[in-house]
Design an enzyme around this catalytic site. Structure first.
Site, PDB file in Angstrom:
ATOM      1  CG  HIS A 151      -1.960  -0.997   1.269  1.00 12.31           C
ATOM      2  ND1 HIS A 151      -3.229  -0.795   0.787  1.00 12.31           N
ATOM      3  CD2 HIS A 151      -1.923  -2.255   1.730  1.00 12.31           C
ATOM      4  CE1 HIS A 151      -3.946  -1.900   0.970  1.00 12.31           C
ATOM      5  NE2 HIS A 151      -3.170  -2.801   1.540  1.00 12.31           N
ATOM      6  CE  LYS A 159      -6.372  13.878   0.383  1.00 12.51           C
ATOM      7  NZ  LYS A 159      -6.487  12.691  -0.442  1.00 12.51           N
ATOM      8  NE  ARG A 160      -3.445  10.032  10.279  1.00 15.02           N
ATOM      9  CZ  ARG A 160      -3.119   9.118  11.180  1.00 15.02           C
ATOM     10  NH1 ARG A 160      -3.922   8.100  11.425  1.00 15.02           N
ATOM     11  NH2 ARG A 160      -2.007   9.228  11.875  1.00 15.02           N
ATOM     12  CE  LYS A 175      -2.360  10.697   3.206  1.00  3.94           C
ATOM     13  NZ  LYS A 175      -3.030   9.876   2.163  1.00  3.94           N
ATOM     14  CB  THR A 201     -10.136   4.862  -1.062  1.00  2.00           C
ATOM     15  OG1 THR A 201      -9.613   5.186   0.231  1.00  2.00           O
ATOM     16  CG2 THR A 201      -9.474   3.601  -1.564  1.00  2.00           C
ATOM     17  CE  LYS A 231     -14.013   5.867   0.956  1.00  2.00           C
ATOM     18  NZ  LYS A 231     -13.169   5.903   2.160  1.00  2.00           N
TER      19      LYS A 231
HETATM   20  C1  26W Z   1       3.980   0.666  10.045  1.00  2.00           C
HETATM   21  C2  26W Z   1       3.470   2.011   9.824  1.00  2.00           C
HETATM   22  C3  26W Z   1       2.481   2.051   8.722  1.00  2.00           C
HETATM   23  C4  26W Z   1       1.148   2.175   9.024  1.00  2.00           C
HETATM   24  C5  26W Z   1       0.219   2.213   8.007  1.00  2.00           C
HETATM   25  C6  26W Z   1       2.896   1.945   7.425  1.00  2.00           C
HETATM   26  C7  26W Z   1       1.982   1.978   6.421  1.00  2.00           C
HETATM   27  C8  26W Z   1       0.655   2.113   6.708  1.00  2.00           C
HETATM   28  C9  26W Z   1      -0.373   2.108   5.609  1.00  2.00           C
HETATM   29  C10 26W Z   1       0.087   1.187   4.488  1.00  2.00           C
HETATM   30  C11 26W Z   1      -0.655   3.471   5.117  1.00  2.00           C
HETATM   31  C12 26W Z   1      -1.884   3.501   4.271  1.00  2.00           C
HETATM   32  O1  26W Z   1      -2.980   3.543   4.777  1.00  2.00           O
HETATM   33  N1  26W Z   1      -1.704   3.523   2.948  1.00  2.00           N
HETATM   34  C13 26W Z   1      -2.799   3.877   2.074  1.00  2.00           C
HETATM   35  O2  26W Z   1      -3.472   2.712   1.644  1.00  2.00           O
HETATM   36  C14 26W Z   1      -4.631   3.052   0.887  1.00  2.00           C
HETATM   37  C15 26W Z   1      -5.372   1.786   0.568  1.00  2.00           C
HETATM   38  O3  26W Z   1      -4.666   1.041  -0.362  1.00  2.00           O
HETATM   39  C16 26W Z   1      -4.256   3.838  -0.353  1.00  2.00           C
HETATM   40  O4  26W Z   1      -5.426   4.237  -1.008  1.00  2.00           O
HETATM   41  C17 26W Z   1      -3.424   5.063   0.018  1.00  2.00           C
HETATM   42  O5  26W Z   1      -2.963   5.710  -1.142  1.00  2.00           O
HETATM   43  C18 26W Z   1      -2.264   4.660   0.891  1.00  2.00           C
HETATM   44  O6  26W Z   1      -1.575   5.803   1.372  1.00  2.00           O
END
Ligand code: 26W
Length: 817
Positions: A361, A552-553, A558, A660, A664
């Site tokens: 992701h 979004k976060r 971003k 995503t 929406k």
């Molecule tokens: C370990 C720390 C950590 C925590 C969360 C690393 C990575 C994450 C996630 C992978 C971050 C995340 O939410 N990524 C998002 O995933 C969505 C679903 O696929 C995508 O639409 C977003 O672009 C992506 O940033």
């Protein structure tokens, strides 16, 4: 909303059940019950209905014998369940009526539910949409996650600064939609040592844990849309099983044993609030192993109970790893096969490597998980041995492919050499999975070209793309009833389970009467949001203004600060150029920052301070307002998204894996202003250039600029509007009496080298915003564009994503009930 009733609904019986729960479960009476108690009793009565079907689904022999999906994710950001489940059950209207009969208003009751915020953002919400689609399409599925006591922190602002508070999402009475499944509880080990025995001269190794923790499963029902299927979302809760740790107790180390008791309860206490940034904390690794071990054993229990052999596992179960967070499941399954079931390495590996699939992701280097070898060694000594052996055998493959090429070995190795040796979880995933996918076409290309080029050479069919999707049930039918009804009136009511049908409303894009009705719905939704803002934030909004939304976060990639600079440019022009005219605009932000992310918090502070000044400045004359909605969460998204005119998707090209929220917002008729990044590329393909505002550098442009050495000062010096906007951050314009309080962002963009190329994209962004301003004034033209967005979003249903997974990766067959 037209009720389609799959469930036999007996109004009087339901009312009695609600009253029974009021008395027996919540110890109150019809006369004295609060709205909250009414909501709890109603939700319990509804949960009961679905639990019946959950158990039936669980025991349905066709499902027991079918191949099923096990979706392993540390996060499931499900949002409120009651309203959504009412829609899936086809009971929205009947229950509204039944509750009316008890003197209760359904809408008010639904507002009583707290969001289960068991996720950070995109990844967790995606898992929830996918569960919804699996149940809708009836592909046998179990979701496996963690039962955090505290979800993502609650956010508030104090003098513009983010404050965090714990989110006890279950409330004191407990969450009405879940049920404990003690018959499936199990014990999970940690620490300890590896014992070596010799059986018939053969070495047998096995792990003796130093500490055991109980995993108690809680099931939440995932209700299929208008069918009788209910799948479990099984969340593991950690509990202490003994008042001491076994090993320490045997050593007589009583105080250390007490310490272990504290650790046990801690494991599922709180969701880690980092998004795209890994910290390498022991407790986080404990969460990951706890989750993987409990889930893997539950899968094997189901598989064995169904009467199948271990060799048959890949034909009956597939395990999808949602990012690398559950990677430790791979060595865990190997350990069980070899140490507990006595399989040979080759046999075990053959089964294992046909069972797991991995979704990546993110490409951000700081988000790619690596774990300190010493930490794994201490916490999971046997797993570390297995990881070494997986790697040793894998590196033989590498040297067979590239004989003598040491750099290839270093690059691909699961172990990263260095002062602290680290385990690269993504590499372990690619080696141990039969499929690896990115989450949008562009992202998957970058996974092949940038992240794993050598893996792609070694395993040319392993890397795939599955573009993300969103469930149209929650993100249109439920959150936007006005638009849903209008669409159903024109094209019938089957679109929520076949979103491609939305294409048919394109026929009405030029129809003036339809345009008016479409925009009237948008206006109502804007009024609903404006009312919320008035009541909760005491800011008055003009619903004729452009509602421009970035939700979004908070993360530098971003680029909320690019949006902020645009606001500063508008402010500057309104203040200094008497000929400057603009369509009134309200810019909405909603975003949580990771508590330890300094610059993200500074950006929130700056936007809040700028908002304070602009919103109260009479000379702005209401042309511009800025609203930073606190505590962004699913239920807030459900109010903001239907009200948006403009959707901000402005990440640096190559950084946002998919997004995503972009889907929406477009589905609800907002026009995207965005870069050629993530799924924006595919949204543009669907809606066409006339119905989207693309700006900025694409990945080649980014590459080109960086290869010449990017200097943000060049842009700062050359563009007076950019300079004037940025310089506003230096003085006391927004922090009277305290000059320079907003300079953190300024410093990062200029002295810090502007790592996300905000300055490079500024002019092109302002230009795109200007086109939006002009186009919005043409009411009919804008309405047409908005309609075309809704009409062309069919591709982004998560039903399509799930079918892509099924066809390319999982190979499941639906079981219709
Ligand atoms: C370990 C720390 C950590 C925590 C969360 C690393 C990575 C994450 C996630 C992978 C971050 C995340 O939410 N990524 C998002 O995933 C969505 C679903 O696929 C995508 O639409 C977003 O672009 C992506 O940033």
């Amino acid at each position: 909303m037209k009720p389609t009733q799959k469930y036999p609904f007996d109004k009087a019986l339901f009312q009695n059940n609600v009253k029974r729960h009021l008395n027996a479960t919540y110890a109150t009476t019809v006369e004295h019950a609060s709205t909250h108690a009414w909501y709890l009793a109603m939700a319990r009565a509804l949960a009961e209905l679905t639990m019946f079907n959950l158990l039936e689904t669980e025991q349905d022999q066709r499902i027991v014998k079918a191949k099923s999906l096990n979706y392993l994710s540390l996060e499931f950001l499900i949002g409120r369940l009651t309203g959504n489940n009412l829609i899936s059950l086809g009971l929205y209207e009947p229950v509204a009526e039944a509750m009316e009969g008890l003197g209760q208003n359904l809408t008010d009751l639904l507002e009583e539910e707290r969001d289960p915020s068991l996720g950070n953002g995109g990844l967790g919400r995606l898992a929830a949409c996918y569960m919804d689609s699996c149940a809708a399409l009836e592909y046998p599925t179990v979701g496996y996650g963690l039962h955090y006591e505290y979800g993502l922190f609650k956010q508030s602002f104090e003098n513009g600064q983010q404050k965090e508070a714990p989110d006890a999402w279950q409330g004191i009475e407990g969450y009405p939609w879940e049920v404990a499944r003690p018959e499936f509880k199990q014990d999970i080990g940690f620490y300890g040592h590896v014992e070596v025995n010799y059986v018939d001269g053969e070495e047998k190794r096995h792990w003796v844990p130093g500490m055991l923790i109980q995993a108690m499963p809680w099931d939440l029902p995932i209700v299929g849309y208008e069918n009788d299927t209910v799948y479990p979302l099984r969340l593991w809760e950690a509990r202490a099983i003994a008042p001491f740790s076994l090993e320490s107790f045997n050593n007589g180390n009583y105080f250390e044993a007490q310490h272990a008791l504290i650790d046990a309860d801690n494991i599922t206490k709180v969701l880690y609030p980092n998004d795209n940034h890994e910290k390498g904390k022991t407790l986080r690794l404990m969460q990951q192993y706890f989750h993987s071990a409990a889930s893997i054993r539950d899968i094997l229990r189901r598989h064995t109970n169904a009467g199948f052999s271990l060799e048959e596992l890949p034909e009956h179960e597939t395990v999808q790893l949602n990012d690398t967070h559950p990677t430790i499941a791979i060595p865990e399954l190997m350990r069980i096969f070899i140490d507990e079931k006595g399989l040979s390495w080759d046999k075990a590996w053959s089964i294992c490597s046909r069972t797991f699939a991995y979704t990546n992701h993110t490409l951000l280097p700081e988000a790619l998980e690596t774990w300190d070898e010493g930490l794994i060694q201490r916490l999971l000594p046997r797993h570390m041995e297995i990881i070494y052996e997986i790697n040793r055998r894998f590196l033989l493959e590498v040297s067979a492919k590239w004989p003598g090429d040491v750099s290839k070995q270093q690059k691909l190795s699961v172990i990263q050499e260095g002062f602290h040796r680290m385990v690269r979880m993504a590499n372990l995933c690619v080696v141990g999975s039969y499929a690896v996918n990115g989450v949008a076409a562009l992202h998957s290309e970058l996974v092949k070209r940038q992240l794993f080029p050598e893996f792609h050479e070694l395993y040319p069919t392993r890397l795939k793309n599955v573009t993300n999707g969103i469930t149209p049930r929650r993100w249109l039918k439920y959150c936007n009833p006005g638009l849903s009804d209008l669409i159903s009136e024109k094209i019938g009511d089957q679109w929520p389970s076949d979103l491609a049908q939305l294409q048919r409303i394109a026929n009405y894009a030029d129809d003036t009467a339809f345009q008016k009705r479409f925009m009237a719905v948008k206006k109502e939704n804007k009024e609903r949001l404006a009312k919320w803002v008035q009541e909760n934030m005491n800011i008055t909004l003009d619903t004729n203004a452009i509602f421009d939304v970035q939700i979004k976060r908070l993360h530098e990639y971003k680029r909320q600060h690019l949006n902020m600079l645009h606001i500063l440019s508008l402010y500057h022009r309104l203040k200094t150029d008497p000929t400057f005219d603009m369509q009134p605009r309200v810019v909405f932000f909603a975003a949580k920052a990771a508590p330890g992310y300094y610059l993200a918090k500074e950006i929130i502070f700056a936007i809040n301070k700028i908002a304070e000044k602009i919103n109260s400045d009479a000379s702005i004359n209401g042309k511009l307002k800025v609203v930073f909605v606190p505590d962004y969460r699913v239920s807030m998204a459900e109010i903001i998204i239907p009200a948006a005119d403009v959707s901000e998707q402005i990440s640096t090209a190559g950084k946002e894996a998919s997004g995503t929220g972009n889907m929406k917002l477009a589905l609800n008729g907002a026009l995207t202003i965005g870069t050629m990044d993530g799924a924006n590329v595919e949204i543009r393909e669907e809606v066409g250039d006339d119905n989207i505002y693309i700006f900025g550098l694409d990945i080649d442009g980014v590459h080109e600029l960086r290869s010449h050495g990017y200097n943000p000062y060049d842009f700062y010096q050359a563009d007076p509007l950019l300079k004037a906007s940025l310089d506003l951050l230096l003085g006391e314009e927004f922090t009277p009496g305290e000059p320079g309080k907003l300079r953190a962002t300024y410093d990062s963009l200029l002295n810090g080298g502007d790592p996300y190329l905000v300055l490079a994209d500024f002019a092109s962004y302002v230009d795109a915003q200007q086109r939006i301003d002009t186009d919005y004034r043409d009411t009919a033209g804008w309405a047409k564009k908005a309609i075309m967005n809704t009409a062309q979003m069919g591709k982004f249903s998560s039903d399509r994503s799930i079918r892509d997974y099924v066809n390319q990766i999982w190979k499941l067959t639906p079981v219709k009930r």
